[in-house]
Design a protein around this motif. Structure first.
Motif: not given
Length: 631
Positions: A305-313, A317-320
């Motif tokens: 779950i912690a990994s999923q959070a930073v992957i989504s981040g 970040m890339t989209s921004q």
């Protein structure tokens, strides 16, 4: 009625707080797996006596209180860009506060982009160290499984990244409840062991941290590189503010996460006081023998779950970065019809997977990875504090401004201390996130610089729009049926594609639309304010579309709005043609960029997602006009 609204608001806030547990606090919530172990198993000679244990516990406790609770929760969360957070949103606020000062503007851009670049280094290390530290708990049960830890970790990573294209909406619903169980487990394990050695609670007194520093100044400085592991993930509090809001993040932190972390760290300290041999894995040895295997399973799920959070981040970040003009266009796919923030970017996904697997094979243990972890995190923290100085300095006046600056200066000293300590890790793995950050920083700045030069070169050869339209309508140019939409970056000059079309085809459509897509430095622009239409003549129209850096720009959606705003426009799908310019970069006689940056920029342009795909333009209605641009 008021009571019902209050109850609904409280219910919504509770749901958001629960969701925040799963997404925001996954990284920092799994730090107890390895933080204390690394403090004593690192590269400094420390005996496991009460003085050292209480000193390090005091450092960990006050790092959580000062860096996370005071800096991020109390100060940084106040700096929202229309509800959105993250270092790029903070950079946009700082740019607004620095308008009119070119030198400060350049400093703000460099701080923001460097901080964002280093985030990718953290994104790559977090899944590797988190999952490895959880799986290594099996060694407490039996060493027979040790050879399978790396293969299992790689398989879990492959499965996790392969799931990304399907979205996280379904799995995300489980994140909050699972992490609630995780934090409750942390607290219970801590309490059970604190009861056995309640004197460990004395470490709350900051005197133990000061005394430890005074007794071992150099060792304490080196140890800050391990203590920082307890606050990794603090940036997520700010980055995910737009998803959950400031109140939900604060409630989750003070209501459950902070107490659970403190209790668990102090529980590990209590265990070490009466059983120094537990230092080989103090987290898993908190649990009785019968609970260790279930705890390994729960820790593995929590680290995923912690990994999923930073992957989504990383996707966000890339989209921004794409919308703000710091990255080429990428294939951004939305994985939810309801939640706009749930996106998937294939190029980033497979890059992260390859990097994580490479790290697992290179470092092989969580202790080795801990040596590489921390440098990118602390660099980003320093950038955030510097940008806060600019934003708050612009907002506040008088003694309030002085007071905030004094507090921020103290927090900056702490950030710099953590950063300085982590520079000692560069030769043992700290170079990995630093290199990743520098590569991303080079790519972002090259793209931004290249696009600026390209825009300037194109502007040099453009004709002013004023007068040109009148001349065309008064002339005898052959007109053909349908509507031509010319996509252009400039709203006050004639598009190059139109000039090339007139030069080679010598025809003009019945209706002509100049469409300019722009991105504002705010996360979202209200839909009713996104599209502005201006009539330039009898058959010429200008359309300016303004979106936020977290909004999605799609031509079909814009066309739907145009049909409502300008009914006389012929926007039948089979009657509209889209004209685009396609530039090829060539070397100028007096180059404005170094040869390697020019080639890099040209390579990025060739590999960027095509405009037709990025803006969802029907490909069978597109005409591309090629041209060479010297840089």
């Amino acid at each position: 009625m008021a009571a019902a609204q209050t109850a609904t608001h409280q219910s919504s806030l509770s749901a958001l707080s629960l969701a925040a547990l799963g997404v925001v606090y996954g990284d920092i919530g799994t730090s107890p797996l390895y933080t204390l172990k690394e403090c004593f198993n690192g590269h400094v000679p420390l005996t496991l006596d009460p003085f050292n244990v209480l000193g390090i516990l005091s450092l960990v406790f006050w790092a959580l209180m000062l860096v996370v609770s005071l800096k991020y929760v109390a100060f940084v969360l106040r700096n929202d860009n229309r509800g959105e957070g993250g270092i790029l949103a903070l950079m946009a606020l700082a740019l607004r506060a620095s308008s009119g000062n070119p030198r400060r503007t350049m400093l703000v851009v460099l701080c923001g982009i460097f901080g964002a670049s280093l985030f990718y280094g953290e994104t790559i290390i977090t899944p590797a160290i988190s999952v490895l530290s959880a799986l290594e708990g099996i060694s407490v049960v039996s060493h027979e499984f040790d050879p399978y830890i790396i293969p299992v970790a790689i398989l879990l990573m492959i499965g996790l990244f392969a799931m990304q294209s399907h979205g996280t909406a379904t799995v995300g619903k489980l994140f909050g409840p699972v992490m609630t169980v995780w934090f409750v487990t942390l607290a219970v394990l801590g309490i059970v062991n604190i009861i056995k050695s309640p004197d460990v609670l004395a470490a709350i007194n900051p005197w133990y941290a000061f005394h430890f520093f005074a007794a071992h100044p150099w060792i304490s400085f080196v140890l800050m590189g391990a203590v920082v592991l307890c606050i990794t993930g603090a940036e997520a509090l700010y980055a995910d503010m737009g998803h959950f809001g400031r109140p939900a993040i604060r409630i989750a932190w003070f209501g459950l996460v902070l107490p659970a972390l403190v209790l668990n760290y102090f529980g590990q300290g209590a265990l070490l006081l009466h059983n120094p041999e537990a230092i080989k894995n103090p987290f898993f040895l908190l649990a009785p023998d019968w609970a260790q295997l279930p705890l390994v399973a729960l820790a593995t799920v929590a680290t995923i779950i912690a990994s999923q959070a930073v992957i989504s981040g990383a996707y966000s970040m890339t989209s921004q970065a794409v919308q703000l003009g710091f990255s080429p266009r990428l294939d951004v796919r939305h994985t939810s019809e309801k939640e706009m923030g749930q996106i998937y970017i294939p190029q980033i996904n497979w890059f992260l997977l390859a990097s994580v697997i490479l790290l697992l094979l290179m470092f092989r243990t969580s202790s080795n990875l801990a040596a590489a972890y921390g440098l990118s995190v602390t660099c980003t923290m320093v950038m955030t504090t510097l940008l806060c100085f600019i934003v708050l300095g612009h907002r506040l006046q008088g003694w309030k401004r002085v007071g905030v600056f004094v507090v921020l200066a103290g927090l900056l000293v702490i950030d710099l201390l953590f950063l300085a300590a982590n520079t000692l890790k560069i030769h043992v793995g700290g170079w990995v996130p630093l290199v990743i950050g520098l590569v991303v920083f080079t790519l972002m700045t090259t793209w931004k610089r290249g696009r600026k030069l390209l825009y300037e070169r194109l502007r040099e050869g453009e004709m002013p729009l004023t007068g040109f339209v009148e001349g065309l309508e008064a002339g005898d140019t052959l007109r053909v049926e349908g509507t031509a939409i010319f996509m252009t970056t400039s709203s006050d000059s004639v598009p190059h594609a139109l000039l090339h079309n007139l030069k080679h085809n010598k025809v003009l459509h019945e209706q002509v639309v100049f469409m300019t897509l722009t991105t504002d430095d705010v996360p979202h622009v209200p839909r009713r304010e996104q599209v502005a239409v201006k009539r330039l003549g009898k058959t010429f129209f200008q359309v300016i579309v303004t979106s936020g850096f977290k909004d999605e720009q799609t031509v079909p959606a814009i066309i739907e709005q145009l049909r409502q705003l300008q009914p006389e426009l012929n926007l039948d799908d089979m009657q509209v043609s889209y004209f685009l310019s396609r530039e090829t970069i060539v070397e100028a006689q007096y180059p404005a960029m170094a040869w390697w940056r020019r080639r890099l920029f040209s390579l990025m342009m060739r590999n960027a997602t095509r405009v037709t795909s990025f803006f969802r333009i029907p490909p069978n209605r597109v005409v591309e006009m090629g041209m060479q641009v010297e840089i």
